[in-house]
Design a protein around this motif. Structure first.
Motif, PDB file in Angstrom:
ATOM      1  N   MET A 828     -28.039 -20.525   0.286  1.00  0.00           N
ATOM      2  CA  MET A 828     -28.044 -19.197   0.879  1.00  0.00           C
ATOM      3  C   MET A 828     -28.055 -19.257   2.402  1.00  0.00           C
ATOM      4  O   MET A 828     -27.404 -18.440   3.061  1.00  0.00           O
ATOM      5  N   TYR A 829     -28.787 -20.229   2.972  1.00  0.00           N
ATOM      6  CA  TYR A 829     -28.778 -20.332   4.432  1.00  0.00           C
ATOM      7  C   TYR A 829     -27.367 -20.624   4.943  1.00  0.00           C
ATOM      8  O   TYR A 829     -26.882 -20.023   5.909  1.00  0.00           O
ATOM      9  N   THR A 830     -26.751 -21.561   4.268  1.00  0.00           N
ATOM     10  CA  THR A 830     -25.379 -21.919   4.702  1.00  0.00           C
ATOM     11  C   THR A 830     -24.416 -20.755   4.491  1.00  0.00           C
ATOM     12  O   THR A 830     -23.532 -20.487   5.321  1.00  0.00           O
ATOM     13  N   THR A 831     -24.568 -20.069   3.357  1.00  0.00           N
ATOM     14  CA  THR A 831     -23.688 -18.922   3.080  1.00  0.00           C
ATOM     15  C   THR A 831     -23.837 -17.846   4.143  1.00  0.00           C
ATOM     16  O   THR A 831     -22.841 -17.253   4.602  1.00  0.00           O
ATOM     17  N   CYS A 832     -25.073 -17.603   4.548  1.00  0.00           N
ATOM     18  CA  CYS A 832     -25.288 -16.596   5.595  1.00  0.00           C
ATOM     19  C   CYS A 832     -24.588 -16.984   6.891  1.00  0.00           C
ATOM     20  O   CYS A 832     -23.982 -16.147   7.572  1.00  0.00           O
ATOM     21  N   ILE A 833     -24.689 -18.253   7.221  1.00  0.00           N
ATOM     22  CA  ILE A 833     -24.017 -18.722   8.454  1.00  0.00           C
ATOM     23  C   ILE A 833     -22.503 -18.534   8.334  1.00  0.00           C
ATOM     24  O   ILE A 833     -21.833 -18.076   9.272  1.00  0.00           O
TER      25      ILE A 833
END
Length: 989
Positions: A828-833
């Motif tokens: 999710m962190y990467t997706t948000c970025i």
């Protein structure tokens, strides 16, 4: 007024009334007559007796200054007079035309002046007034009275002439009152075709309307658009130039200056005209619609002005091909282009003229003057044979110049400058037209039958005879013929004649009495290797122009000159008017505009581009993502790789479907999530395909639904984990909606919301294709999706991502055996970025559809790849490289949740109201094993790394070990504790 006058005259029933009318006509012109010299001219005429008399009006003398007639003879007029006499002789000696009937003549001099010609024409009217109606008279032998055979005893049946249009206009108005038909061999004024005013006028030449068209054709052939005009005062010049101006305006030829030559013009007038022409230096072409003498005056003024830039003359038949007009002005006139009625040389007439001398030609009282003017000599009384005062035999004083006596051996020839006048053919044709019409009248009205052929077109002309046929006392002319009305004769006979003339040309009249329009185009050129000049035929005009421009010679110009106010605009430019209609400046059209007309640019419109000639537009090539484009190959390669990896994961999970690892991963949501990842990868092919309704529908559904499948499954999983571990510290009561079936239903419901949003989007903005124009040179085929509406359609997925991210943060500290939430957090962190970077990149590349589509494809593939790698790479690693670790191992580091340190004893209540106990019959793990309980001093902390396998429990199991269970067969390591329930979380002692 003329119509009322005509009706009034037609009602006159007596000769007395006609006499009164003649007196009224005489009174205004009598004052125009000059002194006694003019009166003497009135008495000079050519009179030859005959059964039928034809009148003639020719300009034998030029106009005089202060008097109607000048002292100088007009060579063209004398030739035309002789042409009429020549034609009369031929008809009288032709047994096929008017057999037994002799034609006589009464020829008068008009002196090139209309008012004087009207005065002279009254002699024809007098003869008509003397012609009493003999039908009421009867001789003693009951026969009708006969007229005497002399020129003055009978009426003039018809008139040939005049030459100038102004003369014909005046004379035709008079003759029509007395029903005397008239044929002109040279008058070309357009107005003479008006039958309401000149109902008895005909001509063997065409009207100036055709000549004006021919002149404009010549100008257009040279690409001239800006010319000056000069015309003579009077009907010829005024009507002719009017027709020229009208035709020129219709064909976009502008008139720089229009000058008029008054009737009594002098050198000052001509100099003023040339000065005005010089003020328009770009108008190098000058059109002359003038009489011959006015054309000469213009050339003389041009010579006096010593022009630094020569004019190029385009002249009407008033100039024609006259040589004497240009004597001493050859250099100024060089290169002039003139129009002349197409006429053929009648060689027999040249032989006729060359055998004439003043002694043998005594029927023409003006021939002696013509002879003296031609040879520049003086005739004596002996040489002429006329009763004239004695003249010095050696010399004569004339206007201060001494002239030699004419030699008796002189004869007219080309060596002395004789050249057949261009209107000779038309004079002869006029005489023959009367003769053929009278012949037909004779056949219809007289009883005399003729065995001769009446097919005039096949008529063979008799051999040339120039002597006067003796008058036969037994004329074949009958009273019915002599008394036939002239108006009926004009309409029923004269207009209907058609024959082949002596030159082999067809002669006939149209209903307006006009002849056929045929012109020669002449160019005045210097003879090769000579100082002489001549007229060279360079083209013809008969309904259209045929001109050989290569043979044209220009005055002191090697190449064809330009006569234009402004040069033509280049390709893609329009004219902006300035001053005269032919003066402009050129302005360029925009790159996307075409030239609609000379003054207007028009936008081609979206998707169109002008041809190089800027005259029209063509559709631009429609652009869209091509399969072989690098912008398509890169995202497709990434998508294919992702699809391959996703399929591999699916196959591995399918092969290990019942293993603890797969069971612990939550098989239903895992397969759902993998399917969503696969859909995201497949979206790349829908995005790079050519936009169609089908591909656009797939794009809308694929992107939104693909993401919703992934993040709905992740949200369901993170929500379940969060609820279980956060409720474990509070209550051992069984949680709702954590079974596999419930999880699938929840996930499907979340996906259905996105599907519903997409369907509403399609209703509000129906799917289809559109053309996008980033600039005027590009046409891009795109799906009918607005960028903002696409962003709004993804708001729901953004909400799912945000909630998933929040749950990932909340479950980041759960026991290590359940650290899949950690990988979900990484995802999710990467997706948000990725999404935060994608939005500005997507909208920032809107002008480049290829970059925008490539960015979108790669962003979707990256989002799917992040989920695939972060969530499944640890599992794939164990399935492939460490299958020995794919075993049930549910023990946890439970330090956080332990509330009592006593081994096997009932602990104090936990915060959730219950304690953890070791079930009876279940031995505690011994020291040194994986289940050994550490002391409080050496127990690892919650965040300390734990070796071994971190597994999520199998969600397919639904049996729950409840609080207080004492079943000896209850083993927390059994399948019953595969679910994450508070009662299944074992506290290690």
């Amino acid at each position: 007024m003329r119509q009322e006058e005509s009706l009034f005259v037609n009602r006159i029933g007596s000769n007395i009334t006609l006499v009164v009318l003649v007196v009224l006509c005489w009174s205004p012109v009598a004052q125009l007559k000059g002194p006694s010299t003019t009166h003497a001219q009135d008495t000079v005429s050519v009179s030859l007796p005959g059964d039928i008399i034809l009148g003639g009006l020719f300009p034998v003398h030029e106009k005089g200054d202060g008097a109607p007639c000048g002292p100088k003879v007009y060579n063209r007029g004398v030739q035309r007079l002789e042409a009429m006499l020549y034609a009369i002789d031929r008809v009288n000696n032709d047994t096929n035309i008017l057999p037994g009937i002799t034609l006589g003549v009464h020829i008068l001099d008009t002196c090139s002046r209309d008012t004087y010609a009207l005065n002279q024409s009254l002699q024809f009217v007098r003869a008509s007034l003397n012609n009493l109606d003999t039908s009421v008279f009867e001789c003693s032998d009951t026969s009708s009275p006969q007229l005497r055979k002399n020129a003055s005893s009978g009426p003039v049946f018809g008139v040939i002439g005049g030459s100038y249009s102004s003369v014909s206009l005046q004379v035709a108005n008079l003759l029509r009152l007395f029903h005397i038909p008239q044929i002109s061999p040279a008058s070309t004024a357009k107005t003479l075709s008006d039958k309401s005013r000149f109902d008895l006028f005909a001509r063997t030449v065409p009207p100036d309307t055709f000549q004006s068209v021919a002149l404009v054709d010549i100008i257009k052939n040279f690409n001239w658009s800006y010319v000056s005009t000069i015309h003579s005062e009077g009907s010829y010049g005024e009507y002719g130039i009017e027709a020229f101006h009208k035709e020129a305006t219709e064909r976009h030829v502008c008139i720089a200056a229009a000058e008029k030559v008054p009737s009594a013009a002098d050198d000052k007038v001509f100099d003023s005209i040339i000065s005005k022409l010089q003020k328009k230096p770009n108008a190098r072409g000058v059109v002359l619609f003038t009489r011959a003498e006015d054309a000469r005056g213009i050339l003389q003024a041009a010579k006096r002005a010593k022009l630094t830039q020569q004019f190029h003359w385009i002249a009407s038949d008033g100039w024609g091909k006259q040589q004497k007009l240009l004597e001493g002005l050859e250099e100024i006139a060089e290169g002039a282009i003139t129009v002349e009625l197409q006429s053929e040389i009648i060689e027999d007439f040249d032989r006729y003229m060359m055998q004439l001398t003043p002694r043998t030609n005594q029927r023409n009282p003006w021939f002696a003057e013509y002879w003296e003017d031609t040879f520049n000599c003086a005739l004596t009384q002996v040489s002429t044979g006329l009763d004239a005062p004695d003249i010095n035999a050696s010399a004569i004083q004339n206007e201060g110049k001494i002239k030699q006596t004419c030699d008796k051996s002189l004869r007219l020839s080309e060596k002395v400058g004789y050249e057949q006048e261009s209107k000779t053919q038309f004079v002869v044709d006029a005489v023959y037209a009367f003769a053929y019409a009278l012949h037909n009248l004779h056949n219809d009205r007289c009883n005399t039958q003729s065995d001769q052929t009446t097919e005039q077109q096949k008529h063979q002309h008799s051999e040339s005879v120039w002597y006067r046929k003796p008058i036969d006392s037994k004329s074949q002319a009958c009273p019915e013929m002599a008394s036939y009305d002239g108006k009926d004769f004009y309409n029923n006979y004269l207009l209907n004649v058609s024959f082949i003339d002596l030159a082999g040309s067809e002669v006939k009249f149209d209903r307006q009495g006009d002849g056929l329009a045929r012109y020669d185009i002449l160019n005045y050129q210097r003879l090769e290797n000579s100082s002489g000049y001549h007229y060279k035929v360079i083209g013809k005009w008969f309904n259209s122009l045929q001109l050989n421009s290569q043979t044209v010679v220009w005055n002191k110009a090697a190449d064809q000159p330009t006569s234009a106010c402004s040069l033509p605009c280049e390709v893609g430019m329009i004219k902006k008017q300035q001053g005269d209609t032919c003066c402009w400046i050129c302005d360029s059209c925009e790159s996307y505009e075409y030239v609609f007309d000379d003054f207007t640019c028009k936008d081609c419109g979206p998707g169109l581009w002008p041809y190089p000639d800027k005259l029209s537009c063509f559709p631009l090539d429609i652009e869209y993502m091509r399969w072989n484009s690098l912008f398509a190959l890169i995202p497709m390669a990434i998508a294919l790789l992702g699809i391959a990896l996703t399929i591999i994961v699916i196959v591995l999970f399918a092969k290990n479907h019942d293993t603890p690892l797969v069971r612990a991963s939550g098989r239903e949501l895992s397969y759902t999530l993998l399917f969503g990842i696969l859909v995201c990868y497949c979206n790349t092919f829908a995005l790079v395909a050519k936009p169609t309704i089908g591909s656009c529908v797939l794009q809308r559904f694929g992107i939104g639904v693909g993401f919703s499948i992934i993040y709905s499954a992740l949200l369901t999983k993170t929500n379940r984990i969060s609820r279980i571990f956060h409720s474990a510290s509070k209550s051992a009561q069984r949680l709702k909606y954590i079974s596999p079936q419930s999880q699938v239903v929840i996930t499907a419901s979340l996906i259905a919301i996105q599907i519903l949003i997409t369907m509403i989007w399609m209703v509000v903005e129906p799917p289809g294709t559109r053309f996008y124009y980033p600039d005027r040179t590009e046409v891009i085929l795109k799906c009918k999706i607005q960028d903002m509406s696409f962003l709004f359609s993804q708001l729901y997925n953004m909400i799912l991502i945000t909630i998933c991210t929040v749950y990932a943060i909340k479950t980041r500290k759960i026991p290590e055996n359940f650290n899949e939430s950690k990988f979900i957090g990484f995802t999710m962190y990467t997706t948000c970025i990725i999404w935060l970077a994608f939005v500005p990149i997507y909208f920032g590349t809107g002008n480049s559809y290829e970059i925008q589509i490539t960015t979108l494809c790669i962003s979707i593939s990256l989002s799917a790849s992040v989920a695939l790698v972060c969530l499944y790479s640890p599992k794939v690693y164990i399935l492939v490289f460490h299958p020995d670790k794919n075993v049930r191992k549910l023990t946890m580091n439970s330090t956080v949740y332990r509330r009592s340190a006593a081994a096997g004893a009932q602990g104090p209540p936990t915060s959730s109201g219950y304690s953890r106990t070791q079930a009876p019959g279940i031995p505690l793990p011994t020291a040194g094993t994986a289940g050994t309980t550490a002391t409080s001093s050496d127990r690892p902390s919650q965040n300390s790394p734990r070796p071994g396998l971190d597994l999520d429990l199998d969600q397919s199991q639904t049996n729950i070990v409840h609080r207080g269970s004492t079943s000896k067969n209850s083993d927390p390591d059994s399948e019953e504790c595969d679910n994450i329930e508070p009662s299944c979380i074992r506290v290690k002692d």
